[in-house]
Motif scaffolding. Structure first.
Motif, short mmCIF file in Angstrom:
data_model
loop_
_atom_site.label_atom_id
_atom_site.label_comp_id
_atom_site.label_asym_id
_atom_site.label_seq_id
_atom_site.Cartn_x
_atom_site.Cartn_y
_atom_site.Cartn_z
N ALA A 90 -4.80 0.67 8.22
CA ALA A 90 -4.90 0.04 7.05
C ALA A 90 -3.67 0.50 5.69
O ALA A 90 -3.04 0.04 5.06
CB ALA A 90 -6.36 -0.71 6.20
N VAL A 91 -4.13 1.91 6.02
CA VAL A 91 -3.07 2.98 5.25
C VAL A 91 -1.90 3.61 6.00
O VAL A 91 -1.35 4.16 5.64
CB VAL A 91 -4.04 3.84 4.32
N LEU A 92 -1.35 2.61 7.22
CA LEU A 92 -0.35 3.82 7.76
C LEU A 92 0.76 2.93 7.85
O LEU A 92 1.00 2.11 7.21
CB LEU A 92 -0.62 4.22 9.32
N PRO A 93 1.69 3.22 8.03
CA PRO A 93 3.15 2.45 8.27
C PRO A 93 2.95 1.56 8.37
O PRO A 93 3.54 0.48 8.30
CB PRO A 93 4.15 3.04 8.72
N PRO A 94 2.59 1.42 9.71
CA PRO A 94 2.83 -0.46 10.40
C PRO A 94 2.17 -1.65 9.12
O PRO A 94 2.99 -2.65 9.46
CB PRO A 94 2.11 0.03 11.57
N VAL A 95 0.89 -1.37 9.40
CA VAL A 95 0.55 -2.51 8.09
C VAL A 95 0.89 -1.92 7.08
O VAL A 95 1.33 -3.48 6.49
CB VAL A 95 -0.80 -2.18 7.90
N ILE A 96 1.28 -0.93 6.66
CA ILE A 96 2.44 -1.24 5.01
C ILE A 96 3.89 -1.65 5.07
O ILE A 96 3.65 -2.37 4.45
CB ILE A 96 2.13 0.35 4.78
N LYS A 97 4.64 -1.38 6.57
CA LYS A 97 5.42 -2.10 6.37
C LYS A 97 5.30 -3.36 6.42
O LYS A 97 6.15 -4.42 6.08
CB LYS A 97 6.34 -1.18 7.55
N ALA A 98 4.27 -4.37 7.48
CA ALA A 98 3.99 -5.75 7.32
C ALA A 98 3.84 -6.11 5.87
O ALA A 98 4.64 -7.05 5.96
CB ALA A 98 2.65 -5.46 8.81
N VAL A 99 2.62 -5.78 5.40
CA VAL A 99 2.37 -6.04 4.16
C VAL A 99 3.65 -6.48 3.09
O VAL A 99 4.03 -7.41 2.30
CB VAL A 99 1.10 -5.50 4.00
N GLN A 100 4.30 -4.99 3.46
CA GLN A 100 5.50 -5.21 2.44
C GLN A 100 6.10 -6.37 3.05
O GLN A 100 6.92 -7.17 1.73
CB GLN A 100 6.17 -3.67 1.99
N ALA A 101 6.59 -6.52 3.88
CA ALA A 101 7.34 -7.57 4.49
C ALA A 101 7.16 -9.19 3.61
O ALA A 101 8.34 -9.90 3.57
CB ALA A 101 7.75 -7.43 5.42
N ILE A 102 6.14 -9.70 4.54
CA ILE A 102 5.19 -10.75 4.01
C ILE A 102 5.36 -11.17 2.37
O ILE A 102 5.54 -11.96 1.73
CB ILE A 102 3.50 -10.77 4.24
N GLU A 103 5.06 -9.88 1.61
CA GLU A 103 5.34 -9.82 0.10
C GLU A 103 6.49 -10.24 -0.57
O GLU A 103 6.97 -10.90 -1.33
CB GLU A 103 4.63 -8.56 -0.96
#
Length: 470
Positions: A90-103
């Protein structure tokens, strides 16, 4: 569960804590109707399978493609996404990048980050309850096989709000009901190179009441899209790289050596009942064989050098390729026997995995019996076993030597990549064999495409021979 029972297979072992499992076994035939082999019985009147069907998720591959996921959901018309992951990711780049893409696309989302590594029925149910409360119209899974399998279950049961949990679980543990509804879109982004779950309609979990693994197998639950982004596996720990890689290898070999689809019976009365695991077939063979070639070239490099980007990238591809192969052909004994190995674990804790819990990683539980499994199955297809031994070992193998050559090559891989020396190193002994057998026998979905007799005696012999591998 205190019933004791003697099984005669070389030595007499005492059976304990298996009453429920044995009851399930007694209630079923050698196989469920869609996978029946009925070893030792005459089935000349049964119409064998005559067709095969290839089904898999769409796959997108490339460095950085995680950043496209927001546009994917937008293109699908999704408004609210359930993001499924675990607390570490949840705090690593794969999730961060995906959430940013959704936002970036202005879409709503809710995050469930409590996926359990090696999930259980209770951890599945927790995520299902989250999904039913969040009421999303699309799902995103970011993680390894545990995350993707959990998301598949959440998506399925969200479409059936009144379903009992066991309704869709494979028989004989569950009811194995067909999935008749269209599920919400599910995008899967794997962060390990092993399970191939981004391509398959299979979801596996530990069923805690029986201390054994089971699952849900239906094409309807496979992801709509698998996003294979090699940037997401660069930080994968060494042991995770090793055990997930062995999962790739066993997926490929098992699907290539499974019972041929034309020998499975009876053929379904309706094509919608054709099982996801059909047996070895010409379409799956292409993917499984090529995954073996890639694994032979890159597996050891990927484990031994975390900076070897080329190797890790190719193992990520091999995982997806093996997923397409086994997702349609199926796996057999290595996986069928693995479920009780992990489910009955008492004290083993794997390096690079959560330290607070006892855990035998899936890939480890699968590969630990591989030498004994393929020694036992070699005579069923000497040419195929010899071919795989030649691919993995890099030197010619005579067909008649396959039964020795392939197990020996696999032992070399296990030894070179520091896999514990057999079931004994995981805390098991001969006294545990009856319980291991009892946990394996209900795995009809996979055992029924075994190329050899998968009854209690041969399974027990494989466990006995796997106590020590080197």
């Amino acid at each position: 569960m205190t019933e004791e029972r003697s099984l005669s297979y070389g030595s007499n072992f005492r059976m304990s804590k298996a009453k429920h499992l044995l009851r399930l076994i007694r209630k079923t035939n050698d196989c469920c109707p869609m996978h029946s082999q009925n070893y030792g019985l005459s089935n000349s009147h049964v119409r064998k399978e005559y067709a095969l069907e290839m089904a898999c998720s769409s796959i997108r591959y490339g460095p950085g493609v995680t950043e496209e996921v927001g546009m994917d959901f937008e293109n699908m018309g999704a408004k609210k996404i359930a993001v499924i992951t675990d607390k570490n990711l949840a705090v690593l780049p794969p999730v961060i990048k995906a959430v940013q893409a959704i936002e970036k696309c202005g879409l709503q989302y809710e995050v469930f980050d409590n996926v359990r590594v090696e999930p259980t029925d209770s951890s599945f149910i927790e995520c299902i309850e989250f999904a039913r409360k969040a009421n999303p119209d699309a799902f995103l899974a970011i993680g390894g096989g545990s995350v993707m399998d959990t998301a598949k279950a959440a998506n399925l049961y969200n479409a059936y709000p009144d379903a009992d949990f066991l309704d869709f679980v494979n028989a004989p543990v569950g009811r194995g009901l067909p999935v008749t509804k269209t599920l919400s879109p599910l995008i899967a982004i794997p962060t390990t190179a092993g399970t191939g779950s981004e391509t398959t309609g299979v979801s596996v979990f530990d069923y805690e009441p029986l201390k054994a693994k089971t699952g849900i197998a239906n094409r309807a639950i496979r992801p709509t899209l698998g996003i294979v982004d090699p940037e997401n596996i660069l930080t994968m720990p060494e042991r995770v790289t090793a055990y997930s890689g062995f999962d790739v290898l066993c997926h490929a070999i098992e699907s290539y050596t499974a019972l041929p689809y034309t020998e499975r019976g009876p053929a379904p009365e309706n094509p919608k009942f054709r099982p996801a695991y059909q047996g070895s077939n010409p379409l799956s063979d292409v993917w499984s064989r090529h995954a073996c070639y890639i694994t032979a070239k890159y597996f050891k490099r990927a484990v031994k050098d975390p900076e070897d980007y080329e190797a890790r990238q190719n193992m990520h591809l091999a995982s997806a390729m093996a997923g397409v192969g086994f997702g349609n052909a199926g796996v057999h004994l290595c996986h069928g026997l693995s479920y009780s190995i992990s489910g009955l674990n008492r004290e083993y804790r794997a390096e690079n995995y959560p330290k607070e819990k006892k855990l035998i990683p899936h890939g480890l539980s699968v590969c630990i019996t591989a030498p004994a499994v393929f020694a036992a199955t070699a005579d069923s297809s000497l040419d195929r076993h010899a071919e795989i031994a030649e691919i993995l070992g890099g030197k010619p193998v005579r067909k008649e030597d396959a039964g020795k050559a392939l197990p020996e090559v696999l032992r070399e891989y296990l030894h070179d990549l520091d896999v514990p020396d057999g079931l004994g190193a995981l805390g098991y002994s001969d006294e545990d064999i009856p319980n291991l057998v009892a946990g394996a026998l209900p795995q009809k979905r996979v055992l029924c495409i075994s190329p050899i007799d998968a009854s209690a005696e041969p399974i027990a012999e494989i466990y006995a021979k796997s106590m020590k591998n080197y």
